[in-house]
Write a protein that holds these residues in place. Structure first.
Motif, PDB file in Angstrom:
ATOM      1  N   THR A 125      35.064  48.075   7.527  1.00 20.23           N
ATOM      2  CA  THR A 125      36.210  48.199   8.419  1.00 20.23           C
ATOM      3  C   THR A 125      35.785  48.906   9.700  1.00 20.23           C
ATOM      4  O   THR A 125      35.252  50.010   9.655  1.00 20.23           O
ATOM      5  CB  THR A 125      37.330  49.010   7.737  1.00 20.23           C
ATOM      6  OG1 THR A 125      37.639  48.402   6.483  1.00 20.23           O
ATOM      7  CG2 THR A 125      38.571  49.078   8.603  1.00 20.23           C
ATOM      8  N   ASP A 126      36.002  48.253  10.830  1.00 16.58           N
ATOM      9  CA  ASP A 126      35.705  48.833  12.139  1.00 16.58           C
ATOM     10  C   ASP A 126      37.010  48.976  12.907  1.00 16.58           C
ATOM     11  O   ASP A 126      37.924  48.158  12.757  1.00 16.58           O
ATOM     12  CB  ASP A 126      34.737  47.938  12.917  1.00 16.58           C
ATOM     13  CG  ASP A 126      33.334  47.935  12.334  1.00 16.58           C
ATOM     14  OD1 ASP A 126      32.900  48.988  11.819  1.00 16.58           O
ATOM     15  OD2 ASP A 126      32.665  46.892  12.397  1.00 16.58           O
ATOM     16  N   TYR A 127      37.107  50.000  13.754  1.00 15.92           N
ATOM     17  CA  TYR A 127      38.377  50.238  14.438  1.00 15.92           C
ATOM     18  C   TYR A 127      38.236  50.893  15.812  1.00 15.92           C
ATOM     19  O   TYR A 127      39.225  51.108  16.489  1.00 15.92           O
ATOM     20  CB  TYR A 127      39.297  51.094  13.558  1.00 15.92           C
ATOM     21  CG  TYR A 127      38.624  52.347  13.041  1.00 15.92           C
ATOM     22  CD1 TYR A 127      38.630  53.516  13.781  1.00 15.92           C
ATOM     23  CD2 TYR A 127      37.976  52.345  11.826  1.00 15.92           C
ATOM     24  CE1 TYR A 127      37.996  54.650  13.316  1.00 15.92           C
ATOM     25  CE2 TYR A 127      37.348  53.472  11.358  1.00 15.92           C
ATOM     26  CZ  TYR A 127      37.355  54.623  12.103  1.00 15.92           C
ATOM     27  OH  TYR A 127      36.722  55.742  11.649  1.00 15.92           O
ATOM     28  N   LEU A 128      37.042  51.215  16.254  1.00 12.13           N
ATOM     29  CA  LEU A 128      36.843  51.815  17.573  1.00 12.13           C
ATOM     30  C   LEU A 128      36.187  50.790  18.487  1.00 12.13           C
ATOM     31  O   LEU A 128      35.116  50.268  18.182  1.00 12.13           O
ATOM     32  CB  LEU A 128      35.965  53.072  17.457  1.00 12.13           C
ATOM     33  CG  LEU A 128      36.527  54.205  16.612  1.00 12.13           C
ATOM     34  CD1 LEU A 128      35.469  55.288  16.390  1.00 12.13           C
ATOM     35  CD2 LEU A 128      37.772  54.790  17.248  1.00 12.13           C
ATOM     36  N   HIS A 129      36.820  50.521  19.612  1.00 10.11           N
ATOM     37  CA  HIS A 129      36.313  49.510  20.540  1.00 10.11           C
ATOM     38  C   HIS A 129      36.308  50.080  21.952  1.00 10.11           C
ATOM     39  O   HIS A 129      37.313  50.608  22.423  1.00 10.11           O
ATOM     40  CB  HIS A 129      37.193  48.255  20.474  1.00 10.11           C
ATOM     41  CG  HIS A 129      36.672  47.140  21.303  1.00 10.11           C
ATOM     42  ND1 HIS A 129      35.547  46.425  20.958  1.00 10.11           N
ATOM     43  CD2 HIS A 129      37.104  46.619  22.460  1.00 10.11           C
ATOM     44  CE1 HIS A 129      35.319  45.505  21.872  1.00 10.11           C
ATOM     45  NE2 HIS A 129      36.260  45.606  22.797  1.00 10.11           N
ATOM     46  N   SER A 130      35.165  49.971  22.617  1.00 14.70           N
ATOM     47  CA  SER A 130      35.033  50.531  23.963  1.00 14.70           C
ATOM     48  C   SER A 130      35.267  49.502  25.063  1.00 14.70           C
ATOM     49  O   SER A 130      35.416  49.866  26.214  1.00 14.70           O
ATOM     50  CB  SER A 130      33.639  51.140  24.149  1.00 14.70           C
ATOM     51  OG  SER A 130      32.672  50.108  24.096  1.00 14.70           O
ATOM     52  N   GLY A 131      35.275  48.248  24.724  1.00 13.31           N
ATOM     53  CA  GLY A 131      35.436  47.206  25.722  1.00 13.31           C
ATOM     54  C   GLY A 131      34.104  46.609  26.141  1.00 13.31           C
ATOM     55  O   GLY A 131      34.029  45.464  26.539  1.00 13.31           O
ATOM     56  N   TRP A 132      33.036  47.379  26.062  1.00  6.21           N
ATOM     57  CA  TRP A 132      31.712  46.877  26.454  1.00  6.21           C
ATOM     58  C   TRP A 132      30.720  46.928  25.312  1.00  6.21           C
ATOM     59  O   TRP A 132      29.596  46.453  25.427  1.00  6.21           O
ATOM     60  CB  TRP A 132      31.171  47.655  27.646  1.00  6.21           C
ATOM     61  CG  TRP A 132      31.077  49.135  27.396  1.00  6.21           C
ATOM     62  CD1 TRP A 132      32.058  50.062  27.590  1.00  6.21           C
ATOM     63  CD2 TRP A 132      29.957  49.853  26.871  1.00  6.21           C
ATOM     64  NE1 TRP A 132      31.621  51.310  27.214  1.00  6.21           N
ATOM     65  CE2 TRP A 132      30.323  51.212  26.777  1.00  6.21           C
ATOM     66  CE3 TRP A 132      28.677  49.489  26.476  1.00  6.21           C
ATOM     67  CZ2 TRP A 132      29.467  52.188  26.308  1.00  6.21           C
ATOM     68  CZ3 TRP A 132      27.824  50.474  26.010  1.00  6.21           C
ATOM     69  CH2 TRP A 132      28.228  51.795  25.941  1.00  6.21           C
ATOM     70  N   TRP A 133      31.102  47.492  24.189  1.00  4.88           N
ATOM     71  CA  TRP A 133      30.227  47.623  23.016  1.00  4.88           C
ATOM     72  C   TRP A 133      30.956  47.021  21.821  1.00  4.88           C
ATOM     73  O   TRP A 133      32.172  47.083  21.758  1.00  4.88           O
ATOM     74  CB  TRP A 133      29.939  49.114  22.780  1.00  4.88           C
ATOM     75  CG  TRP A 133      28.866  49.377  21.785  1.00  4.88           C
ATOM     76  CD1 TRP A 133      29.044  49.780  20.493  1.00  4.88           C
ATOM     77  CD2 TRP A 133      27.461  49.269  21.965  1.00  4.88           C
ATOM     78  NE1 TRP A 133      27.830  49.925  19.862  1.00  4.88           N
ATOM     79  CE2 TRP A 133      26.830  49.611  20.764  1.00  4.88           C
ATOM     80  CE3 TRP A 133      26.655  48.889  23.040  1.00  4.88           C
ATOM     81  CZ2 TRP A 133      25.461  49.604  20.592  1.00  4.88           C
ATOM     82  CZ3 TRP A 133      25.285  48.890  22.868  1.00  4.88           C
ATOM     83  CH2 TRP A 133      24.706  49.243  21.661  1.00  4.88           C
ATOM     84  N   PRO A 134      30.229  46.454  20.863  1.00  2.63           N
ATOM     85  CA  PRO A 134      30.920  45.909  19.687  1.00  2.63           C
ATOM     86  C   PRO A 134      31.765  46.978  18.980  1.00  2.63           C
ATOM     87  O   PRO A 134      31.460  48.167  19.030  1.00  2.63           O
ATOM     88  CB  PRO A 134      29.769  45.452  18.784  1.00  2.63           C
ATOM     89  CG  PRO A 134      28.630  45.200  19.720  1.00  2.63           C
ATOM     90  CD  PRO A 134      28.782  46.222  20.815  1.00  2.63           C
ATOM     91  N   THR A 135      32.804  46.549  18.318  1.00  4.95           N
ATOM     92  CA  THR A 135      33.697  47.455  17.594  1.00  4.95           C
ATOM     93  C   THR A 135      32.912  48.143  16.482  1.00  4.95           C
ATOM     94  O   THR A 135      32.088  47.527  15.816  1.00  4.95           O
ATOM     95  CB  THR A 135      34.890  46.668  17.029  1.00  4.95           C
ATOM     96  OG1 THR A 135      35.498  45.942  18.111  1.00  4.95           O
ATOM     97  CG2 THR A 135      35.920  47.588  16.417  1.00  4.95           C
TER      98      THR A 135
END
Length: 171
Positions: A125-135
């Motif tokens: 489970t992934d939940y942090l997304h920066s917009g320029w790096w994969p979640t």
């Protein structure tokens, strides 16, 4: 910082690394459960400073590599890597400076959390997304920060002298 020598008291750093790793594992698994609860079917990504909260599931490893491999293969390989990190941490903790032990705990805690998460349903489970790096997730951050800290600690500490060679290295 001078490393300590392994003695009977050397087991304390080992248990400290293990306790810290298990604490980080629990924190990550709790946040993954919270992310699934709050972000499933929700109104969409929520802005959190520089990071968006976006629920995704990664069937592969870093950057979704190996996503087409059978789940059992990925679980087995990541399990072996996690066991190797645990063995290395257990063996080296008594002579590793505090910063290095923190790095070992981060790497082990993150690896264990992702292994447990993948073992439950075949994905991480992934939940942090920066917009320029994969979640990614907190366990991923623990692994990367721990590895960086361990490398920096190792570089600062330098190579140990060979046993019995405390005089001229050329003799």
């Amino acid at each position: 910082m001078r490393p300590t020598t392994p003695t009977a008291a050397g087991t304390l750093p080992r248990w400290g690394v293990l306790a810290a790793a298990l604490t980080l594992t629990a924190a990550d698994l709790a946040l993954k459960a919270l992310a699934e609860d709050r972000l499933t079917g929700g109104p969409g990504p929520q802005l959190l400073g520089l990071l968006e909260l976006r629920l995704t599931y990664n069937p592969g490893v870093a950057f979704s590599l190996g996503a087409s491999m059978p789940t059992w293969v990925i679980v087995a390989l990541t399990g072996l890597i996690t066991a190797a990190v645990a063995a290395y941490a257990w063996r080296t903790a008594p002579t590793t400076p505090l910063a290095g032990r923190v790095g070992l705990a981060g790497m082990l805690g993150g690896a264990l959390a992702n292994l447990i998460d993948r073992g439950l349903d075949g994905v991480v489970t992934d939940y942090l997304h920066s917009g320029w790096w994969p979640t990614f997730n907190l366990a991923d951050a623990f692994i990367v920060a721990g590895a960086v800290l361990l490398v920096l600690t190792s570089a600062r500490q330098g190579a140990p002298a060979p046993p019995g060679k405390d005089s001229d290295p050329w003799t």
